[in-house]
Scaffold this active site. Structure first.
Site, PDB file in Angstrom:
ATOM      1  N   ASP A 391       0.819  -1.221   0.000  1.00 40.31           N
ATOM      2  CA  ASP A 391       0.000   0.000   0.000  1.00 40.31           C
ATOM      3  C   ASP A 391       0.849   1.264   0.000  1.00 40.31           C
ATOM      4  O   ASP A 391       0.421   2.300  -0.499  1.00 40.31           O
ATOM      5  CB  ASP A 391      -1.028   0.006   1.142  1.00 40.31           C
ATOM      6  CG  ASP A 391      -0.426  -0.169   2.505  1.00 40.31           C
ATOM      7  OD1 ASP A 391       0.800  -0.341   2.615  1.00 40.31           O
ATOM      8  OD2 ASP A 391      -1.187  -0.154   3.488  1.00 40.31           O
TER       9      ASP A 391
HETATM   10  C1  LAN Z   1       3.502  -1.012  10.187  1.00 35.97           C
HETATM   11  C2  LAN Z   1       3.680   0.371   9.698  1.00 35.97           C
HETATM   12  C3  LAN Z   1       3.024   0.681   8.396  1.00 35.97           C
HETATM   13  C4  LAN Z   1       1.785  -0.172   8.149  1.00 35.97           C
HETATM   14  C5  LAN Z   1       0.870   0.374   7.038  1.00 35.97           C
HETATM   15  C6  LAN Z   1       1.602   0.666   5.743  1.00 35.97           C
HETATM   16  C7  LAN Z   1       0.237   1.667   7.520  1.00 35.97           C
HETATM   17  C8  LAN Z   1      -0.253  -0.624   6.798  1.00 35.97           C
HETATM   18  O1  LAN Z   1      -1.163  -0.132   5.866  1.00 35.97           O
HETATM   19  C9  LAN Z   1       0.269  -1.999   6.486  1.00 35.97           C
HETATM   20  C10 LAN Z   1       1.091  -2.523   7.665  1.00 35.97           C
HETATM   21  C11 LAN Z   1       2.275  -1.620   8.047  1.00 35.97           C
HETATM   22  C12 LAN Z   1       3.354  -1.849   7.027  1.00 35.97           C
HETATM   23  C13 LAN Z   1       2.856  -1.976   9.407  1.00 35.97           C
HETATM   24  C14 LAN Z   1       2.838  -3.383   9.872  1.00 35.97           C
HETATM   25  C15 LAN Z   1       3.270  -3.642  11.325  1.00 35.97           C
HETATM   26  C16 LAN Z   1       4.418  -2.748  11.748  1.00 35.97           C
HETATM   27  C17 LAN Z   1       5.581  -3.005  10.840  1.00 35.97           C
HETATM   28  C18 LAN Z   1       3.916  -1.296  11.607  1.00 35.97           C
HETATM   29  C19 LAN Z   1       2.686  -0.990  12.437  1.00 35.97           C
HETATM   30  C20 LAN Z   1       5.061  -0.514  12.213  1.00 35.97           C
HETATM   31  C21 LAN Z   1       5.540  -1.396  13.397  1.00 35.97           C
HETATM   32  C22 LAN Z   1       4.907  -2.794  13.216  1.00 35.97           C
HETATM   33  C23 LAN Z   1       5.898  -3.904  13.628  1.00 35.97           C
HETATM   34  C24 LAN Z   1       5.273  -5.258  13.456  1.00 35.97           C
HETATM   35  C25 LAN Z   1       6.343  -3.658  15.079  1.00 35.97           C
HETATM   36  C26 LAN Z   1       7.189  -4.721  15.696  1.00 35.97           C
HETATM   37  C27 LAN Z   1       6.324  -5.724  16.369  1.00 35.97           C
HETATM   38  C28 LAN Z   1       6.149  -6.994  15.939  1.00 35.97           C
HETATM   39  C29 LAN Z   1       4.952  -7.741  16.350  1.00 35.97           C
HETATM   40  C30 LAN Z   1       7.136  -7.687  15.060  1.00 35.97           C
END
Ligand code: LAN
Length: 655
Positions: A391
């Protein structure tokens, strides 16, 4: 038009202008927007713990900032939640307690006393979720025999095994990778006086008399969102048996393979790593392998990019930045709300940022390291990080196209790269028609039964999401007319399949559940916009039902407000106050679904205008970002661009 209507129009224009001017005023020098990305409360303690293990001093100003952050987030009962607005969680309270002690906060300070009381009266550190226990093992606060095994050997089994790590969601894969290494070498810091003292504080009985083996599956109720299932327990027993009798040669080979993957990840992300957790853990791997070495030095330096000073103190952000995502939305909101010509300088700068952060190369040996191609994609943050996301690629593409089209930009960026973005999006589509986050769905959904995290849901594989699917459809719909032949046909087919996926996710009440923000207003916004861009008419039953759902949940003050518990429980749970961001999503949905002239839309617009501050900004309210069902995360700029986007669409309805 009657007089009050003209007056209202004027007021909206004024509000949008103030909002857009404020937004423009906080654009950064390099053209991007970005902001505080705190919220998860396990990150900062891991950072501080890593500094303690590796003997890295924190500077006094930073230390004050860290302490201030914990104090601001701590609950009245002494606990710390999984995220900043959560009630107590053992995992984060225990790690937070240790972190505060490492920072030098005295044992008898009231906040530490309260924390201890909470820990002891909620089952002690023995009930910490698995990542907490793992980190405590590194800190020598918990012995390795109390952990379920994290076998490095999994990385060298046949790639075709249904539970091979390559099949996992990349975040789970990249977190369990360094964990397997550190587990394999039983990495832990030496015991010292402070560690012994903390052990005394977090357990009820003498550390040396506790039978930790028996507590492998002990989880405090507050940490037990996803309890261990029977299958996982059985597999853990098998792994334990293996661990007892493992072959040394095999272990050595596995560790070498794991280390190779770790180094690869460091190399292709400039040591930033995909996220904060593997960034901390990879740093520790390098420390235990070679404390004086180059890799440790680079890793530790990169880790500092995650630190951020926010209104409540210094924290570790959930990503290296939010720059691409924020910039793409800020740009689109300005286009929807204002006359782009008035903001040309700002938008051109944003354009440069977006263009310069598109990923131009695949990572080398991508197949060997289980990486999907990257060329043409956009990351959530920047090119240095480099992991493209479905996205983010779509939103990057859309926003770049808007600016380029409007100002007739004809620069060096080759059209071929834009085509690469579209082809990359096509290559990401899952067989169910939807799009996941970073990769195609690889493993079976049954793998979720092996989710060992206790505190998170849906982390094992990359699922198709309504949000990602909608963004991809929107980008493809915009690109469609640019291309002919086979590519155009491919785009059209992908859009149709995507729309079918979105429809399949609509709930009987008309709503769509969001996964990456709270919750149904977010999901419904994406669901409806995706369907509209796929060519579904506003009059269709799907869109009408979605609008009805939203209108049924509007509050009397004209706003919408959802509690983050909605995400945990998968059903609408109202917030006790209407929220600016939820309201913006609802209004954006209604305005594009042909309801811009309705009374609910008008009330929503009034609500947003009334909430606006004199400087054009909107007040900070509850956190709205979320991941893996349970963890809230802050999107500092959502309250700045979504309201002007919503007001803009509302104001232009019927024009
Ligand atoms: C994110 C940040 C961006 C987010 C969007 C692009 C907004 C979304 O539309 C798709 C999923 C995504 C890429 C996403 C997935 C999970 C993340 C990477 C996070 C929320 C930022 C931090 C999180 C990550 C998993 C944190 C570490 C914790 C774990 C459970 C591994």
């Amino acid at each position: 038009m009657n007089e009050t209507a003209i007056e209202t129009k004027e007021k909206i224009r004024e509000s949008i202008k103030r909002g857009a001017d404020y937004l423009v005023s906080i654009q950064e020098e390099n053209g991007c927007w970005q902001g505080d990305y705190g919220g998860p409360m396990f990150l900062l303690p891991m950072y501080i713990g890593a500094c303690y293990i590796t003997g890295k001093e924190t500077d006094p100003r930073e230390r004050e900032g860290f302490i201030r952050y914990f104090r601001n987030v701590q609950n009245n009962d002494g606990s710390i939640g999984l995220h900043a607005e959560d009630s107590g969680c053992m995992f984060t309270t225990v790690l937070g307690y240790a972190a505060l002690r490492f920072l030098g906060v005295g044992r008898n300070e009231p906040e530490l006393r309260n924390m201890r009381t909470w820990i002891l009266s909620n089952g002690t550190a023995l009930g910490s979720a698995s990542w907490g226990k793992f980190f405590m093992s590194l800190l020598n606060l918990y012995p390795y025999e109390g952990l379920n095994p994290l076998l490095p050997e999994l990385w060298i089994i046949s790639r075709w095994m249904p539970f091979h790590p390559a099949k996992l969601w990349c975040h789970a894969r990249q977190v369990y990778l360094p964990m397997a290494y550190l587990y394999g070498i039983r990495a832990r810091m030496p015991e010292n006086e402070l560690i012994r003292e903390i052990r005394n504080d977090i357990y009820e009985t003498d550390y040396n008399t506790i039978d930790f083996m028996k507590h492998r599956n002990t989880v405090a109720p507050a940490d037990n969102y996803r309890p261990y299932g029977a299958l996982l327990k059985m597999i853990n027993r098998i792994q334990l048996f293996y661990e007892k009798h493992h072959i040394k040669k095999f272990r050595k080979r596995s560790l070498a393979a794991v280390f190779d993957h770790i180094q690869f990840e460091d190399r292709v992300t400039n040591y930033i790593d995909i996220g904060p957790v593997n960034s901390v853990l990879n740093t520790l791997v390098h420390y235990f392998v070679d404390p004086g070495g180059w890799h440790f030095k680079k890793s530790h330096e990169a880790l500092r990019k995650y630190l951020f000073e926010g209104h409540d103190g210094i924290k570790m952000n959930g990503y290296n930045s939010t720059a691409l995502w924020d910039t793409a939305f800020a740009v689109q909101s300005i286009f929807a709300a204002a006359e782009p010509g008035n903001y040309e300088r700002c938008l051109r700068k944003a354009y440069d940022f977006i263009r310069d952060n598109q990923v131009v190369d695949d990572v080398p040996d991508n197949k060997k390291y289980y990486r999907h191609p990257s060329r043409g994609g956009w990351p959530f943050s920047d090119r240095d990080h480099g992991w493209p996301i479905t996205d983010c690629t779509a939103e990057g593409y859309k926003s770049e196209a808007l600016i380029r089209g409007t100002f007739g930009i004809n620069d060096q960026a080759p059209a071929e790269l834009r085509e690469a973005a579209i082809k990359l999006i096509l290559s990401f589509q899952n067989s169910d028609g939807g799009w996941a986050t970073y990769e195609k769905q690889r493993g079976g959904t049954w793998l979720e039964l092996l989710n060992p995290s206790n505190v998170f849901g849906d982390i094992m594989i990359d699922y198709s999401y309504v949000e990602c699917t909608s963004s991809c459809i929107q980008a493809l719909a915009r690109a469609r007319d640019t291309y002919g032949g086979g590519l155009r046909k491919g785009i059209e087919k992908a859009i149709k399949r995507g729309a079918r996926f979105i429809m399949s996710r609509q709930k009987p009440d008309g709503s769509f559940e969001g996964s990456w923000a709270v919750c149904f207003t977010y999901g419904t916004w994406f669901g409806v916009w995706g369907l509209l861009d796929a060519g579904v008419f506003p009059e269709s039953p799907e869109i009408q039902k979605a609008c009805r759902f939203l209108m049924e949940h509007q509050n009397d003050d004209g706003g919408w407000g959802e509690s983050h518990i909605s995400c945990k429980e998968g059903r609408w749970i109202g917030h006790d106050m209407s929220q600016v961001v939820n309201t913006s999503w609802a209004l954006m949905t209604l305005a594009r679904a042909g309801r811009g002239n309705s009374a609910p839309a008008e009330k929503a617009a009034r609500f947003l205008m009334e909430k606006q501050m004199l400087n054009g900004d909107w007040p900070r309210e509850s956190l709205v970002g979320v991941f893996n069902k349970t963890a809230l995360i802050n999107y500092e700029n959502y309250r700045r661009y979504f309201p002007i986007w919503a007001l803009g669409l509302y104001a232009h309805t019927g024009e």
